[in-house]
Design an enzyme around this catalytic site. Structure first.
Site, PDB file in Angstrom:
ATOM      1  N   SER A  10       0.571  -0.976  -0.155  1.00 42.40           N
ATOM      2  CA  SER A  10       0.156   0.564  -0.064  1.00 42.40           C
ATOM      3  C   SER A  10       0.881   1.178   0.142  1.00 42.40           C
ATOM      4  CB  SER A  10      -0.983   0.296   1.275  1.00 42.40           C
ATOM      5  OG  SER A  10       0.012  -0.262   2.180  1.00 42.40           O
ATOM      6  N   THR A  11       0.305   2.541  -0.220  1.00 45.14           N
ATOM      7  CA  THR A  11       1.250   3.172  -0.190  1.00 45.14           C
ATOM      8  C   THR A  11       2.350   3.488   0.896  1.00 45.14           C
ATOM      9  OG1 THR A  11      -0.644   4.415  -1.389  1.00 45.14           O
ATOM     10  CG2 THR A  11       1.432   5.917  -1.185  1.00 45.14           C
TER      11      THR A  11
END
Length: 484
Positions: A10-11
């Site tokens: 994920s970011t």
């Protein structure tokens, strides 16, 4: 063994040690080499959350399973694949369907060994628990939504459109609904005939399909048309409740409940009887033997003119167990009106109206108080829900408080129903008295089907006898009339 690698970040995890794409790829390739497995394809979801299965590379991987490209899916950690037990169980079922194994390089999630399969069995139990828990939360949310007057079902009923969470009247469809009610109230047509009429006119139901008997019945019995929403009407009936004044009514309550009485009276009669020209069908009883009186129509020609007459005869006469002569409908009508005129209806109606008005006022005051209590109950429910969402109370506390509120609501709604039912019955009795008061004056102005409808709605039983063979009204004697 041919292996597919699945990698996800994920970011916010991009820069974390051990979670970067490069770090996961290196470790998975090393693990596969140590097991002498061949990596045939790598799927990388960059910057995507594991909250659901709606991910680009994951979708491709699940599609590729059909083609037999790989024998096993390898991930660094389970949370790279999913954070949902339910989603995990869904994917594992897919893997098993196509004989594909699953392995986590750092955990015991592994369908290639007996221990791993045991662990997956526990995952299945957790998945079932999650489904049931989710179902409870969804039902609780939908119930709350409905109690707030919001439309919690996908398709709105005919006559309405959705406006966000609420309903608004669709004027074009509302005219169809009114036509259905008005047509049924004529007493000339049953639900099947009305469905055919609607189809012949090119009308369609809300789902865009032709009308059927069941859809006509659904319209005629749905309280949404007087502004009251029903919830859990077909499923979870033990949790059924109604919410009043949810939408503007399309049909008046008087017309709606008149239709319910007609449906009720017709439910015990053959459909052909309900629309036949015989006014007293289904209510006549023979005084001599207690049998049911059936109807018949006779025709004759005189001076090139056709004459039709309607008679009633005891059903037991054809078995030789009753000797009652047949009774002409025209004579029976006269004697029915004479019987009505014998009663001192004027005083009866006046006395009843006075007592009914006082009782109705007291009941209305109680109804207002109960409705206020229900409003306060909903406010308390919202507070418990808010406290639960903000972790101020536990799941058990919320269940306990909701159970207590449900019990209170059940008692209040039962009391409310009894009060409303009493008012409805009293109003019905008063209306009946007033109808009977003016009946003799207005009877001759009614059409045959209107007379029949009146009898169906208000008369339960008429005990009748023919005492003489003379062709006069006086030969017919009505011993008693019982009203619904």
């Amino acid at each position: 063994m041919k292996v597919a690698l699945y990698i996800r970040v994920s970011t916010e995890e991009q820069a974390e040690e051990g979670y970067s794409i490069k770090a996961q790829l290196n470790r998975l390739e090393s693990y596969a080499a140590s097991q002498d497995w061949k990596v045939v394809k790598t799927y990388i979801d960059d910057g995507q959350s594991a909250k659901d299965m709606n991910r680009t590379e994951l979708t491709k991987m699940l599609e590729d399973i059909n083609d037999g490209i790989f024998d096993c899916v390898l991930v660094y950690r389970l949370d790279r694949l999913t954070r949902s037990v339910l989603d995990l169980y869904t994917m594992l079922n897919t893997f098993e369907q196509y004989n594909v194994k699953f392995k986590s390089a750092t955990e015991v999630y592994d369908t290639t060994t007996a221990m791993g399969r045991l662990f997956i069995t526990l995952v299945a139990a957790l998945a079932q628990w999650e489904r049931e828990n989710m179902g409870e939360r969804i039902r609780m949310g939908l119930n709350q939504k409905a109690k707030e007057g919001k439309w919690a079902i996908n398709v709105p009923p005919v006559g309405f459109d959705r406006a966000g969470d609420f309903l608004k009247i669709n004027e074009k469809e509302a005219e169809v609904v009114k036509e259905i009610f008005d047509t049924y109230l004529t007493g000339l047509y049953g639900m099947t005939k009305i469905a055919k009429m609607m189809n012949d006119k090119g009308y369609r139901s809300k789902a865009g399909v032709s009308w059927k008997t069941a859809t006509i019945r659904y319209v005629l019995t749905n309280k949404i048309y007087i502004g009251t929403m029903r919830y859990n009407y077909r499923v979870n009936k033990e949790q059924y409740f109604e919410v009043e004044n949810v939408v503007d009514p399309i049909i008046t309550p008087e017309k709606f409940y008149e239709v319910q009485e007609m449906i009720k009276s017709r439910s015990v009669k053959h459909p052909r009887r309900a629309t036949s020209p015989h006014i007293f069908t289904g209510v006549l009883k023979c005084v001599r033997c207690g049998g049911v009186m059936n109807s018949k129509t006779s025709s004759m020609k005189r001076n090139n003119k056709k004459y039709t007459s309607h008679h009633y005869y005891c059903n037991n006469k054809r078995y030789g167990t009753c000797d009652a002569p047949s009774i002409a409908q025209s004579y029976l009508e006269i004697q029915f009106l004479n019987k009505i005129s014998e009663w001192n209806l004027k005083n009866e109606v006046t006395d009843y109206a006075t007592s009914s008005l006082s009782e109705k006022n007291n009941s209305n005051i109680k109804i207002i108080k109960i409705n206020n209590e229900l409003v306060e109950l909903e406010k308390r429910r919202s507070k418990w829900q808010y406290a639960w969402v903000n972790n101020m109370i536990s799941d058990d506390d919320l269940r306990k408080r909701n159970f207590e509120e449900d019990e209170k609501e059940k008692k209040l709604r039962e009391e409310l129903w009894n009060l409303q039912n009493n008012i409805e019955n009293n109003s019905k009795d008063a209306k009946l008295s007033l109808l009977l008061k003016d009946l003799q004056k207005n009877w001759s102005k009614l059409e045959t089907h209107e007379k029949k409808k009146f009898i169906q709605l208000v008369v339960k039983e008429i005990k009748v006898n023919k005492t003489e063979q003379r062709l006069t009204p006086e030969s017919v004697v009505i011993e008693s009339i019982a009203f619904l």
